[in-house]
Design a protein around this motif. Structure first.
Motif, PDB file in Angstrom:
ATOM      1  N   ILE A 108      -5.613   0.528   6.260  1.00  0.00           N
ATOM      2  CA  ILE A 108      -6.091   0.395   7.610  1.00  0.00           C
ATOM      3  C   ILE A 108      -7.369   0.166   6.873  1.00  0.00           C
ATOM      4  N   GLN A 109      -8.229   0.718   5.941  1.00  0.00           N
ATOM      5  CA  GLN A 109      -9.117   1.106   5.774  1.00  0.00           C
ATOM      6  C   GLN A 109      -8.983   0.147   5.554  1.00  0.00           C
ATOM      7  N   ASP A 110      -8.536  -0.656   3.860  1.00  0.00           N
ATOM      8  CA  ASP A 110      -9.317  -1.497   3.188  1.00  0.00           C
ATOM      9  C   ASP A 110      -8.737  -2.987   4.319  1.00  0.00           C
ATOM     10  N   PHE A 111      -8.055  -3.187   5.125  1.00  0.00           N
ATOM     11  CA  PHE A 111      -7.727  -4.478   5.272  1.00  0.00           C
ATOM     12  C   PHE A 111      -8.113  -3.943   6.831  1.00  0.00           C
ATOM     13  N   LYS A 112      -8.874  -3.951   7.446  1.00  0.00           N
ATOM     14  CA  LYS A 112      -9.322  -4.146   9.063  1.00  0.00           C
ATOM     15  C   LYS A 112     -10.786  -4.568   8.735  1.00  0.00           C
ATOM     16  N   SER A 113     -11.082  -4.895   7.708  1.00  0.00           N
ATOM     17  CA  SER A 113     -12.531  -5.193   8.011  1.00  0.00           C
ATOM     18  C   SER A 113     -11.696  -7.239   7.836  1.00  0.00           C
ATOM     19  N   VAL A 114     -10.957  -7.164   6.752  1.00  0.00           N
ATOM     20  CA  VAL A 114     -10.302  -9.208   6.872  1.00  0.00           C
ATOM     21  C   VAL A 114     -10.146  -8.912   8.453  1.00  0.00           C
ATOM     22  N   LEU A 115      -9.093  -8.955   8.902  1.00  0.00           N
ATOM     23  CA  LEU A 115      -9.251  -8.837  10.260  1.00  0.00           C
ATOM     24  C   LEU A 115     -10.113  -9.151  10.981  1.00  0.00           C
ATOM     25  N   ALA A 116     -11.241  -8.276  11.280  1.00  0.00           N
ATOM     26  CA  ALA A 116     -11.960  -7.827  11.894  1.00  0.00           C
ATOM     27  C   ALA A 116     -12.761  -9.448  11.925  1.00  0.00           C
ATOM     28  N   VAL A 117     -12.941 -10.207  11.011  1.00  0.00           N
ATOM     29  CA  VAL A 117     -13.198 -11.626  11.152  1.00  0.00           C
ATOM     30  C   VAL A 117     -12.436 -12.762  10.816  1.00  0.00           C
ATOM     31  N   TYR A 152       1.093  -1.248  -0.023  1.00  0.00           N
ATOM     32  CA  TYR A 152      -0.458   0.170   0.446  1.00  0.00           C
ATOM     33  C   TYR A 152       0.849   1.349  -0.102  1.00  0.00           C
ATOM     34  N   THR A 153       0.544   2.091  -1.010  1.00  0.00           N
ATOM     35  CA  THR A 153       1.458   3.449  -0.583  1.00  0.00           C
ATOM     36  C   THR A 153       0.751   4.498   0.386  1.00  0.00           C
ATOM     37  N   ASN A 154      -0.396   4.388   0.622  1.00  0.00           N
ATOM     38  CA  ASN A 154      -1.183   5.299   1.490  1.00  0.00           C
ATOM     39  C   ASN A 154      -1.524   4.035   2.550  1.00  0.00           C
ATOM     40  N   VAL A 155      -0.588   3.877   4.266  1.00  0.00           N
ATOM     41  CA  VAL A 155      -0.969   4.247   5.216  1.00  0.00           C
ATOM     42  C   VAL A 155      -2.945   3.586   5.672  1.00  0.00           C
ATOM     43  N   PHE A 156      -3.051   4.909   5.080  1.00  0.00           N
ATOM     44  CA  PHE A 156      -4.407   4.881   5.967  1.00  0.00           C
ATOM     45  C   PHE A 156      -5.550   3.979   4.921  1.00  0.00           C
ATOM     46  N   LEU A 157      -5.214   3.818   3.428  1.00  0.00           N
ATOM     47  CA  LEU A 157      -5.915   2.704   2.808  1.00  0.00           C
ATOM     48  C   LEU A 157      -5.386   1.420   3.459  1.00  0.00           C
ATOM     49  N   ASP A 162      -9.593 -14.561  13.198  1.00  0.00           N
ATOM     50  CA  ASP A 162      -8.140 -14.446  14.154  1.00  0.00           C
ATOM     51  C   ASP A 162      -7.108 -14.813  13.779  1.00  0.00           C
ATOM     52  N   LYS A 163      -6.894 -13.646  13.499  1.00  0.00           N
ATOM     53  CA  LYS A 163      -4.786 -14.009  12.882  1.00  0.00           C
ATOM     54  C   LYS A 163      -4.794 -12.394  13.462  1.00  0.00           C
ATOM     55  N   TYR A 164      -3.323 -11.706  13.777  1.00  0.00           N
ATOM     56  CA  TYR A 164      -2.871 -11.549  13.136  1.00  0.00           C
ATOM     57  C   TYR A 164      -2.500  -9.521  12.546  1.00  0.00           C
ATOM     58  N   CYS A 165      -1.942  -8.985  12.624  1.00  0.00           N
ATOM     59  CA  CYS A 165      -1.264  -8.223  11.127  1.00  0.00           C
ATOM     60  C   CYS A 165      -0.120  -7.432  10.891  1.00  0.00           C
ATOM     61  N   THR A 166       0.913  -7.182  10.901  1.00  0.00           N
ATOM     62  CA  THR A 166       1.886  -6.875  10.739  1.00  0.00           C
ATOM     63  C   THR A 166       2.273  -5.233   9.801  1.00  0.00           C
ATOM     64  N   ALA A 167       2.273  -4.144  10.119  1.00  0.00           N
ATOM     65  CA  ALA A 167       3.244  -3.575   8.818  1.00  0.00           C
ATOM     66  C   ALA A 167       4.363  -2.421   9.107  1.00  0.00           C
ATOM     67  N   GLU A 168       4.578  -2.770   7.784  1.00  0.00           N
ATOM     68  CA  GLU A 168       6.564  -2.120   7.906  1.00  0.00           C
ATOM     69  C   GLU A 168       6.437  -1.365   6.507  1.00  0.00           C
ATOM     70  N   PRO A 169       7.457  -0.573   6.791  1.00  0.00           N
ATOM     71  CA  PRO A 169       8.305   0.895   6.077  1.00  0.00           C
ATOM     72  C   PRO A 169       8.474  -0.167   4.621  1.00  0.00           C
ATOM     73  N   PHE A 170       7.596   0.155   3.490  1.00  0.00           N
ATOM     74  CA  PHE A 170       8.726  -0.316   2.167  1.00  0.00           C
ATOM     75  C   PHE A 170       9.423  -0.050   1.662  1.00  0.00           C
ATOM     76  N   ILE A 171      10.541  -0.992   1.738  1.00  0.00           N
ATOM     77  CA  ILE A 171      12.374  -0.756   1.344  1.00  0.00           C
ATOM     78  C   ILE A 171      11.946  -1.444  -0.520  1.00  0.00           C
ATOM     79  N   ASP A 172      12.644  -0.371  -1.174  1.00  0.00           N
ATOM     80  CA  ASP A 172      12.267  -0.132  -2.861  1.00  0.00           C
ATOM     81  C   ASP A 172      13.585  -0.586  -3.110  1.00  0.00           C
ATOM     82  N   GLY A 173      14.036  -1.881  -2.999  1.00  0.00           N
ATOM     83  CA  GLY A 173      14.639  -3.326  -3.382  1.00  0.00           C
ATOM     84  C   GLY A 173      14.896  -3.021  -4.746  1.00  0.00           C
ATOM     85  N   LYS A 174      16.598  -2.588  -4.823  1.00  0.00           N
ATOM     86  CA  LYS A 174      17.214  -2.601  -6.449  1.00  0.00           C
ATOM     87  C   LYS A 174      17.845  -4.304  -6.452  1.00  0.00           C
ATOM     88  N   TYR A 175      17.861  -5.097  -5.234  1.00  0.00           N
ATOM     89  CA  TYR A 175      17.358  -6.367  -5.607  1.00  0.00           C
ATOM     90  C   TYR A 175      17.975  -7.319  -4.151  1.00  0.00           C
TER      91      TYR A 175
END
Length: 157
Positions: free
Chosen positions: A13-22, A6-11, A24-37
């Motif tokens: 949260i909005q998009d994924f919170k409904s998936v997490l609500a149903v 996701y390029t926008n953290v707000f999106l 019995d799991k968890y989610c982590t978020a981390e910054p995107f690293i633009d990998g050269k290789y």
């Protein structure tokens, strides 16, 4: 496990919170690293190999689909990573360390450590299979050779 970008953290949260609500799991978020290789450091006993994978498909996941693989020199840092990972998990004899090279700042970040399910580089598989064979035989001889010596030792009367 899934990875989403996701390029926008707000999106996210909005998009994924409904998936997490149903679920019995968890989610982590981390910054995107633009990998050269990405990097893979392989350890089989006392044999090491380092290589980088460069995506040719343009995907942000540099280790998926098609990629160009190139063996690179094993640096002291890469050997240190492999040895420390091996020690961290009780002395693993076979493992790989996967890392990503950040295109923006040139830093390398360890992503994961894999055990024996790492997979071998096809161009070096025969050689690596030999290293694995030799390692297993050495371990078996060490264990069963000592056992045989005890079985054949003279008994005290």
């Amino acid at each position: 496990m899934k990875k989403l970008r996701y390029t926008n953290v707000f999106l996210l949260i909005q998009d994924f919170k409904s998936v997490l609500a149903v679920a019995d799991k968890y989610c982590t978020a981390e910054p995107f690293i633009d990998g050269k290789y990405d990097l893979r450091i392989q350890k089989i006993g006392n044999k090491y190999r380092a290589f980088k994978r460069i995506s040719v498909s343009g995907t942000w996941k540099t280790n998926t689909q098609s990629s160009h693989v190139e063996v690179i020199p094993l640096t002291k840092k890469y050997k240190f990573w492999a040895d420390e990972a091996a020690n961290m998990f009780g002395g693993l004899d076979i493992l790989t360390v996967d890392a990503i090279h950040n295109a923006k700042d040139g830093k390398e970040y360890i992503m994961e450590v894999n055990g024996t399910s790492s997979g071998l580089l096809p161009t070096h598989q025969e050689e690596d299979d030999g290293h694995i064979r030799d390692l297993v035989l050495e371990k078996l001889n060490s264990i069963f050779g000592q056992q045989r010596e005890l079985e054949n030792a003279p008994t005290k009367k």
